[in-house]
Design a protein around this motif. Structure first.
Motif, PDB file in Angstrom:
ATOM      1  N   GLU A 110       0.804  -1.229   0.000  1.00 32.21           N
ATOM      2  CA  GLU A 110       0.000   0.000   0.000  1.00 32.21           C
ATOM      3  C   GLU A 110       0.832   1.272   0.000  1.00 32.21           C
ATOM      4  O   GLU A 110       0.296   2.359  -0.227  1.00 32.21           O
ATOM      5  CB  GLU A 110      -0.924   0.039   1.229  1.00 32.21           C
ATOM      6  CG  GLU A 110      -1.953  -1.069   1.302  1.00 32.21           C
ATOM      7  CD  GLU A 110      -1.374  -2.358   1.871  1.00 32.21           C
ATOM      8  OE1 GLU A 110      -0.312  -2.278   2.544  1.00 32.21           O
ATOM      9  OE2 GLU A 110      -1.952  -3.424   1.636  1.00 32.21           O
ATOM     10  N   LEU A 111       2.125   1.179   0.284  1.00 34.48           N
ATOM     11  CA  LEU A 111       2.945   2.371   0.477  1.00 34.48           C
ATOM     12  C   LEU A 111       4.111   2.407  -0.496  1.00 34.48           C
ATOM     13  O   LEU A 111       4.669   1.373  -0.866  1.00 34.48           O
ATOM     14  CB  LEU A 111       3.476   2.428   1.908  1.00 34.48           C
ATOM     15  CG  LEU A 111       2.438   2.564   3.027  1.00 34.48           C
ATOM     16  CD1 LEU A 111       3.106   2.408   4.384  1.00 34.48           C
ATOM     17  CD2 LEU A 111       1.724   3.905   2.935  1.00 34.48           C
ATOM     18  N   LEU A 118       5.600  10.113   1.126  1.00 33.09           N
ATOM     19  CA  LEU A 118       5.129   8.757   1.367  1.00 33.09           C
ATOM     20  C   LEU A 118       3.764   8.658   0.698  1.00 33.09           C
ATOM     21  O   LEU A 118       2.839   9.401   1.038  1.00 33.09           O
ATOM     22  CB  LEU A 118       5.019   8.477   2.865  1.00 33.09           C
ATOM     23  CG  LEU A 118       4.502   7.087   3.260  1.00 33.09           C
ATOM     24  CD1 LEU A 118       5.480   6.001   2.828  1.00 33.09           C
ATOM     25  CD2 LEU A 118       4.246   7.016   4.763  1.00 33.09           C
ATOM     26  N   GLU A 132       0.397   6.658  -0.268  1.00 31.83           N
ATOM     27  CA  GLU A 132      -0.435   5.566   0.232  1.00 31.83           C
ATOM     28  C   GLU A 132      -1.635   5.360  -0.683  1.00 31.83           C
ATOM     29  O   GLU A 132      -2.353   6.309  -1.011  1.00 31.83           O
ATOM     30  CB  GLU A 132      -0.925   5.872   1.645  1.00 31.83           C
ATOM     31  CG  GLU A 132      -1.803   4.768   2.233  1.00 31.83           C
ATOM     32  CD  GLU A 132      -2.217   5.044   3.669  1.00 31.83           C
ATOM     33  OE1 GLU A 132      -2.764   4.125   4.311  1.00 31.83           O
ATOM     34  OE2 GLU A 132      -1.988   6.174   4.148  1.00 31.83           O
ATOM     35  N   THR A 136       3.322   8.198  10.540  1.00 29.99           N
ATOM     36  CA  THR A 136       3.880   6.961  10.004  1.00 29.99           C
ATOM     37  C   THR A 136       5.398   7.023  10.089  1.00 29.99           C
ATOM     38  O   THR A 136       6.010   8.009   9.655  1.00 29.99           O
ATOM     39  CB  THR A 136       3.450   6.744   8.543  1.00 29.99           C
ATOM     40  OG1 THR A 136       2.025   6.747   8.470  1.00 29.99           O
ATOM     41  CG2 THR A 136       3.978   5.423   8.011  1.00 29.99           C
TER      42      THR A 136
END
Length: 487
Positions: free
Chosen positions: A40-41, A48, A50, A158
């Motif tokens: 997902e990243l 970043l 997502e 995160t």
């Protein structure tokens, strides 16, 4: 004083104890130049990236440092979401204490001064623990190899641990562009020129525009509209346009007003005139405009009546003009659009100029403005000047007085925006209506300047009003000017 971590006593020993924890997420760079670090990243141009069920999300970097230098961290509730507080060990620091405390929160970063938080950092100090354990102790949960997330206090932080580094990312905080990002796809990393020289940035393609973002900022660069945007996409409320222009007697009603929104017309008119802060005139209010919303000799009611008659007789409404202006200026202000695509794919150039201060609306409706815009129709060359306040004032039928340089005359708005010009009947019709209305008001001014009592005052609809054969007023009578000596 902070305990010196084992890394600085024995690099070899530290490597053995931390290598597993800091090896980080596995990565794979795709054809776009974006590096995937989990399903997902991904990382691209410093962001970043997502991919979630509701679309694309970008997280901007906030803190980045060597994992072994992070000897303590805590996450506390802040005024605008979570606050990340952390203690850094720096062996090269020219001080007795080789550690110092820092913080990051939305809208604030730098040194840490809250003693209660500093005490928590001291209690959390654990330089010998692997970075994963330190993150877990601070409330982070591991979501995949080398990726941790803190989800309390109304937002997320995160942490990405890789190659001995730990980076902390938080969601971008611009609601308008976040909605565009969710419906976008990543094109790939690009370079943009800034005052710091070439910088990495991320190119994205949305539903109605392509654009570039440079971290940690989310104000779009190099925007290209691919189609007209809806009001919802611009972050504006939907509106219902009137079915028809106002009735012919509306102009006469305006000329007879004594109050507007409960304020005497004379008081409002005085407030709108140019204001010199060095030689303040009544009313003394430093929120007034130095240039004025009216010229020194402009009449507020005559200005409102004249502009209302122009808009009405062109078959348009003030709301139509306001919505058209609002869409264009919002695209520029919120999304940095310079090449605007309007209804029916007509194209316009928009140049925006901001100022440090703000100008409140004269109607005290909460409206403020700080930017001016020049809009040019790329096909016809027609141009006009607008401001942040133009749309809200146009809804009241006010386009500023002819004696001020900030006036956005309704006929200029109609001429510049093609869909309005076409609905009004084209340039010839616009010129005819403006000439006839101006002739009427010139006659009205002459009557008012006359000292002869009892002269007839022409009614507004008497100027070849296409809605009423013979140009008679709504009640079939002409109006007589009030018999007031010295008017």
């Amino acid at each position: 004083m902070v305990r010196i971590p084992g890394f600085w006593r024995s690099r070899r020993g530290a490597a053995a104890t931390t290598s597993a924890a800091t090896s980080g997420a596995g990565s794979k760079r795709d054809a776009r130049g974006v590096e995937a670090i989990s399903p997902e990243l991904a990382l691209g141009a410093g962001f970043l990236i997502e991919t979630a069920a509701d679309g694309l999300h970008l997280h901007a970097p906030r803190v980045d440092l060597r994992a072994e230098r992070l000897v303590a961290l805590v996450v506390e509730p802040g005024e605008r979401g979570p606050m990340l507080a952390y203690r850094v060990f720096d062996p090269d620091r020219q001080a007795a204490d080789k550690a110092y405390d820092m913080h990051w929160s939305e809208g604030s970063s730098g040194g840490l001064w809250e003693e209660s938080v500093k005490s928590k950092l001291l209690a959390a100090e654990s330089p010998r623990l692997p970075i994963g354990s330190r993150l877990a102790d601070a409330g982070f949960e591991q979501v995949s190899d080398g990726i941790w997330r803190h989800s309390r206090f109304g937002s997320t932080i995160t942490a990405v641990v890789r190659d001995g580094e730990v980076g902390f990312y938080t969601p971008t905080g611009n609601a308008a562009i976040d909605d565009v990002i969710r419906r976008s796809r990543v094109v790939g990393p690009v370079q943009v020129q800034t005052y710091r020289g070439p910088q990495p940035a991320l190119r994205l393609s949305g539903e109605w525009m392509t654009y570039t973002l440079e971290q940690p900022f989310t104000h779009p660069l190099d925007v290209e509209m691919t189609r007209p945007a809806t009001r919802a996409e611009l972050g504006l409320p939907e509106v219902t346009l009137p079915d028809a222009p106002a009735a012919g007697d509306e102009t006469e009603r305006i000329l007879g007003l004594t109050e507007i929104d409960g304020r005497p017309v004379r008081e409002l008119e005085a407030w709108m005139r140019p204001f010199d802060p060095d030689r303040p005139s009544e009313p003394v209010d430093f929120n007034r405009s130095q240039e004025g919303f009216l010229g020194p000799r402009d009449s507020l009611l005559r200005t409102l009546a004249r502009d209302n008659e122009v808009v009405r007789r062109l078959g348009l409404t003030h709301e139509e003009l306001a919505v058209t202006v609002e869409n264009a200026t919002t695209a520029s202000a919120r999304f940095a659009v310079k090449q605007y695509v309007g209804p029916d794919h007509h194209r316009y150039r928009i140049e925006a100029n901001g100022s440090m201060g703000v100008q409140p609306s004269p109607f005290r409706d909460g409206g403020v403005g700080s930017s001016d815009y020049r809009v040019v129709n790329e096909r016809t060359g027609s141009a006009l000047e607008l401001s942040d306040l133009t749309a809200s004032m146009a809804r009241r039928g006010f386009y500023q007085g002819p004696g001020t340089s900030y006036r956005s005359a309704p006929e200029d708005i109609v001429r510049t925006f093609t869909q309005l010009s076409e609905k009004a009947g084209g340039e010839q019709k616009i010129a005819q209506v403006v000439a006839e209305v101006d002739a009427y008001f010139s006659t009205l001014d002459a009557v008012d300047r006359s000292s002869a009592a009892g002269e007839l005052r022409p009614s507004a609809p008497a100027v070849a009003d296409p809605d009423r054969p013979g140009g008679r007023s709504a009640n079939g009578r002409t109006s007589r000017a009030p018999d007031v000596p010295g008017r």
